[in-house]
Design a protein around this motif. Structure first.
Motif, mmCIF file in Angstrom:
data_model
loop_
_atom_site.group_PDB
_atom_site.id
_atom_site.type_symbol
_atom_site.label_atom_id
_atom_site.label_comp_id
_atom_site.label_asym_id
_atom_site.label_seq_id
_atom_site.Cartn_x
_atom_site.Cartn_y
_atom_site.Cartn_z
ATOM 1 N N LYS A 290 39.027 40.184 25.203
ATOM 2 C CA LYS A 290 39.455 40.527 26.552
ATOM 3 C C LYS A 290 38.302 40.367 27.552
ATOM 4 N N ILE A 291 37.096 40.738 27.110
ATOM 5 C CA ILE A 291 35.928 40.625 27.990
ATOM 6 C C ILE A 291 35.605 39.151 28.250
ATOM 7 N N ASP A 292 35.753 38.297 27.204
ATOM 8 C CA ASP A 292 35.506 36.860 27.395
ATOM 9 C C ASP A 292 36.462 36.271 28.434
ATOM 10 N N LEU A 293 37.718 36.667 28.356
ATOM 11 C CA LEU A 293 38.698 36.170 29.325
ATOM 12 C C LEU A 293 38.360 36.646 30.741
ATOM 13 N N GLN A 294 37.903 37.897 30.850
ATOM 14 C CA GLN A 294 37.536 38.407 32.176
ATOM 15 C C GLN A 294 36.310 37.681 32.731
ATOM 16 N N LEU A 295 35.360 37.327 31.844
ATOM 17 C CA LEU A 295 34.182 36.586 32.289
ATOM 18 C C LEU A 295 34.562 35.189 32.765
ATOM 19 N N GLU A 296 35.500 34.562 32.070
ATOM 20 C CA GLU A 296 35.927 33.220 32.476
ATOM 21 C C GLU A 296 36.628 33.234 33.828
ATOM 22 N N SER A 297 37.479 34.215 34.037
ATOM 23 C CA SER A 297 38.230 34.279 35.301
ATOM 24 C C SER A 297 37.428 34.902 36.439
ATOM 25 N N GLY A 298 36.287 35.525 36.119
ATOM 26 C CA GLY A 298 35.487 36.176 37.151
ATOM 27 C C GLY A 298 35.909 37.590 37.453
ATOM 28 N N GLU A 299 36.911 38.089 36.769
ATOM 29 C CA GLU A 299 37.402 39.444 37.012
ATOM 30 C C GLU A 299 36.399 40.494 36.553
ATOM 31 N N TYR A 300 35.544 40.127 35.635
ATOM 32 C CA TYR A 300 34.585 41.086 35.076
ATOM 33 C C TYR A 300 33.608 41.588 36.141
ATOM 34 N N PHE A 301 33.291 40.732 37.132
ATOM 35 C CA PHE A 301 32.297 41.069 38.135
ATOM 36 C C PHE A 301 32.901 41.709 39.381
ATOM 37 N N GLN A 306 38.344 45.778 44.525
ATOM 38 C CA GLN A 306 38.789 44.381 44.488
ATOM 39 C C GLN A 306 39.854 44.169 43.401
ATOM 40 N N LYS A 307 39.644 44.811 42.266
ATOM 41 C CA LYS A 307 40.651 44.713 41.193
ATOM 42 C C LYS A 307 41.974 45.301 41.653
ATOM 43 N N ARG A 308 41.904 46.439 42.369
ATOM 44 C CA ARG A 308 43.129 47.073 42.841
ATOM 45 C C ARG A 308 43.851 46.176 43.850
ATOM 46 N N GLU A 309 43.072 45.565 44.774
ATOM 47 C CA GLU A 309 43.677 44.666 45.757
ATOM 48 C C GLU A 309 44.296 43.440 45.086
ATOM 49 N N ARG A 310 43.603 42.928 44.080
ATOM 50 C CA ARG A 310 44.117 41.750 43.367
ATOM 51 C C ARG A 310 45.431 42.076 42.642
ATOM 52 N N LYS A 311 45.455 43.258 42.027
ATOM 53 C CA LYS A 311 46.670 43.674 41.334
ATOM 54 C C LYS A 311 47.822 43.890 42.314
ATOM 55 N N ALA A 312 47.502 44.499 43.484
ATOM 56 C CA ALA A 312 48.553 44.733 44.488
ATOM 57 C C ALA A 312 49.081 43.416 45.035
ATOM 58 N N ALA A 313 48.182 42.423 45.233
ATOM 59 C CA ALA A 313 48.628 41.116 45.735
ATOM 60 C C ALA A 313 49.528 40.419 44.721
ATOM 61 N N ALA A 314 49.176 40.541 43.430
ATOM 62 C CA ALA A 314 50.016 39.927 42.394
ATOM 63 C C ALA A 314 51.395 40.585 42.347
ATOM 64 N N GLN A 315 51.415 41.908 42.479
ATOM 65 C CA GLN A 315 52.698 42.618 42.487
ATOM 66 C C GLN A 315 53.530 42.234 43.706
ATOM 67 N N ALA A 316 52.862 42.092 44.876
ATOM 68 C CA ALA A 316 53.600 41.726 46.089
ATOM 69 C C ALA A 316 54.180 40.316 45.967
ATOM 70 N N ALA A 317 53.402 39.382 45.372
ATOM 71 C CA ALA A 317 53.914 38.023 45.186
ATOM 72 C C ALA A 317 55.104 38.014 44.235
ATOM 73 N N GLN A 318 54.990 38.801 43.154
ATOM 74 C CA GLN A 318 56.094 38.865 42.193
ATOM 75 C C GLN A 318 57.332 39.494 42.827
#
Length: 417
Positions: A290-301, A306-318
Motif C-alpha cells: 500500500k505504501i509503494d502505491l502511495q509513493l508512486e501516486s504521490g499520495e504519501y507526501f 490535502q488528502k481530505r480535499e482529494r477524497k471529497a473531490a473524488a466523491q463529488a465527481a462520483q
C-alpha cells in the motif's frame, strides 16, 4: 449305616452366606409397603387444585405486566370484560392501561391457587400476540400450557426468514393444520413469534419443528416421524420398546450449487471457461504494498487536509456521475417509443388531409391557368396582368398581399442590378 451322612458346609461357604444376608438386609432396610402407592396409579396425571386445598389464600401479592401493539387496542377493549370475568372466577385482578399500552394481572386476597398467576401471565402474553380471546382463556385450564417461540433472531436474511416462515404455514395452512392435529396443540404464527397452546409433550414437539423449520429443515420430516409414532403408540406390544428402527432416517445430500451466469453462458457456448495457466517453477512477482502505491501516486507526501480535499473531490465527481445517470434514466421515460406495425387511425386521417390539400392546390393552379389563358386578344400587353388578376380571383386577401410584396421585392432587386 444305610443313611448317607450329609457333608458339613465349609468355612468359606458360611462366610458367603452371611455376607449375602447382610447385603439383603441393608438393601431393604428402609423399604416398607406403601398402601397409597401401587401400579394402578398414574403418576403423570395432573390432580385438580380446588379452593378447599388452600382455604387461607396467599401471603404476598404477585403481579405481571406486558405491553401490546397499537393495532390490538381496539380488539382488547372489546374482549376485556370477558377476560375480567374469567380471571375474577379464579381470584385474579387485571387492568388494561391504554395510555401505556400495557396489561397487568395480580393476585388478590381471594386467590387460592398459587400457580394461577403464572397462567394469567401466559394469558396476557397470548392476547398481545394476536391469539383470539376465547382460545387464550383456555390457558386457565390445568391441562393446558402455553409457549411463545421467538423465531426472529434465528436467521439474519429477511427474504429467507419470510420464505421459511411461509413454509411452516404451508399452502392454505395445510402444514400448520397437520402439526396441530399431530401434537394436539393450537399454533399461531404471528410476526417474529409463534404462539403455541397445549400439553407439555406437544409443546416440546412444536418448538422443535418450528426452530428446525427456520434453520432450513422442512416440517414434513417431523410430520412423518410423528405420524409413525402415533401408529406405534396404538400397539401395546411396542409400548416398552425402542422405536428408532421404525422411524425414517434422512441423510443430508450435498447438492451441487448452480454455476454463475457467466460460467453457464460459456459452458452453453462450448467454451471451457477459465483457461488453465501454464506451470512455471518460478514464484509470481511480489505485489506492491500500500505504501509503494502511495509513493508512486504521490499520495504519501500529501498532508491530511490535502488528502481530505482529494477524497471529497473524488466523491463529488462520483456523485455528479450518478446524478447525470439518474437524469438520463428519468429523461428516457419521456422518449416516445418507435411505432411499428399498421398505421393508426390518427396517422391515416393526417395522410388523408395532406392528400386533400395537395388536390386543392392542384385544382387552384389549373383554374388560374384557365383564367389567364381566357384573357382574349383584347388584353394586349396586359396579358401578364390579366393572368395575375385571374389568379387573384381565387386567393384570399392575405395571400394577395403576400404575392404583391414578393413582386415588389423582385422589381427592386432588378433595378439595383
Amino acid at each position: 449305616k444305610g443313611v448317607e451322612e450329609e457333608q458339613a458346609p465349609t468355612v468359606e461357604e458360611e462366610d458367603k452366606g452371611v455376607e449375602e444376608e447382610q447385603k439383603k438386609s441393608k438393601k431393604g432396610k428402609h423399604r416398607k409397603d406403601k398402601p397409597w402407592d401401587h401400579d394402578g396409579i398414574d403418576h403423570w396425571a395432573i390432580q385438580p387444585f380446588t379452593k378447599d386445598d388452600n382455604p387461607h389464600g396467599l401471603l404476598e401479592e404477585s403481579s405481571f405486566a406486558t405491553l401490546f401493539p397499537k393495532y390490538r387496542e381496539k380488539y382488547l377493549r372489546e374482549v376485556w370484560p370477558a377476560v375480567t370475568r374469567a380471571l375474577k372466577e379464579v381470584g385474579v385482578g387485571c387492568e388494561l392501561n391504554l395510555v401505556e399500552g400495557s396489561m397487568t394481572v395480580r393476585t388478590t386476597r381471594k386467590t387460592w391457587d398459587p400457580f394461577v398467576i403464572i397462567k394469567a401471565r401466559d394469558l396476557i402474553k397470548l392476547l398481545s400476540r394476536s391469539v383470539p380471546a376465547p382460545q387464550a382463556l383456555k390457558i386457565l385450564q390445568d391441562d393446558m400450557q402455553a409457549d411463545i417461540i421467538k423465531i426472529g433472531g434465528l436467521i439474519r436474511n429477511k427474504e429467507k426468514f419470510v420464505k421459511r416462515r411461509q413454509r411452516l404455514i404451508g399452502p392454505n395452512g395445510s402444514t400448520l393444520k397437520a402439526i396441530e392435529l399431530l401434537t394436539q396443540c393450537y399454533v399461531l404464527v404471528q410476526g417474529n413469534t409463534v404462539s403455541a397452546m397445549g400439553p407439555y409433550k406437544g409443546l416440546k414437539a412444536v418448538r422443535r419443528i418450528v426452530e428446525d423449520c427456520i434453520k432450513n429443515i422442512h416440517p414434513i420430516y417431523h410430520i412423518k416421524a410423528l405420524m409413525i409414532k402415533r401408529e406405534l403408540a396404538k400397539d401395546p406390544a411396542l409400548a416398552n420398546e425402542n422405536w428408532e428402527r421404525f422411524l425414517p432416517k434422512f441423510k443430508k445430500k450435498n447438492v451441487a450449487r448452480r454455476k454463475p451466469l457467466q460460467a453457464a453462458k460459456e459452458a452453453a457456448a462450448g467454451g471451457e471457461g477459465k483457461k488453465k495457466k501454464d506451470y512455471t517453477p518460478f514464484p509470481p512477482p511480489q505485489q506492491p504494498s500500500k505504501i509503494d502505491l502511495q509513493l508512486e501516486s504521490g499520495e504519501y507526501f500529501l498532508t491530511e487536509d490535502q488528502k481530505r480535499e482529494r477524497k471529497a473531490a473524488a466523491q463529488a465527481a462520483q456523485q455528479s456521475k450518478r446524478v447525470e445517470e439518474r437524469a438520463r434514466q428519468r429523461e428516457a421515460a419521456f422518449v416516445a417509443p418507435k411505432e411499428d406495425g399498421k398505421p393508426s387511425k390518427d396517422s391515416k386521417a393526417q395522410g388523408q388531409q395532406q392528400q386533400d390539400v395537395k388536390e386543392l392546390a392542384a385544382s387552384l393552379k389549373r383554374k388560374a391557368q384557365q383564367a389567364g389563358g381566357s384573357g382574349g386578344p383584347g388584353s394586349g400587353s396586359d396579358g401578364k396582368k390579366g393572368k395575375g388578376q385571374g389568379l387573384d380571383a381565387f386567393l384570399v386577401p392575405e395571400a394577395k398581399a403576400g404575392i404583391q410584396d414578393g413582386e415588389k421585392k423582385k422589381k427592386k432587386q432588378k433595378t439595383q442590378e
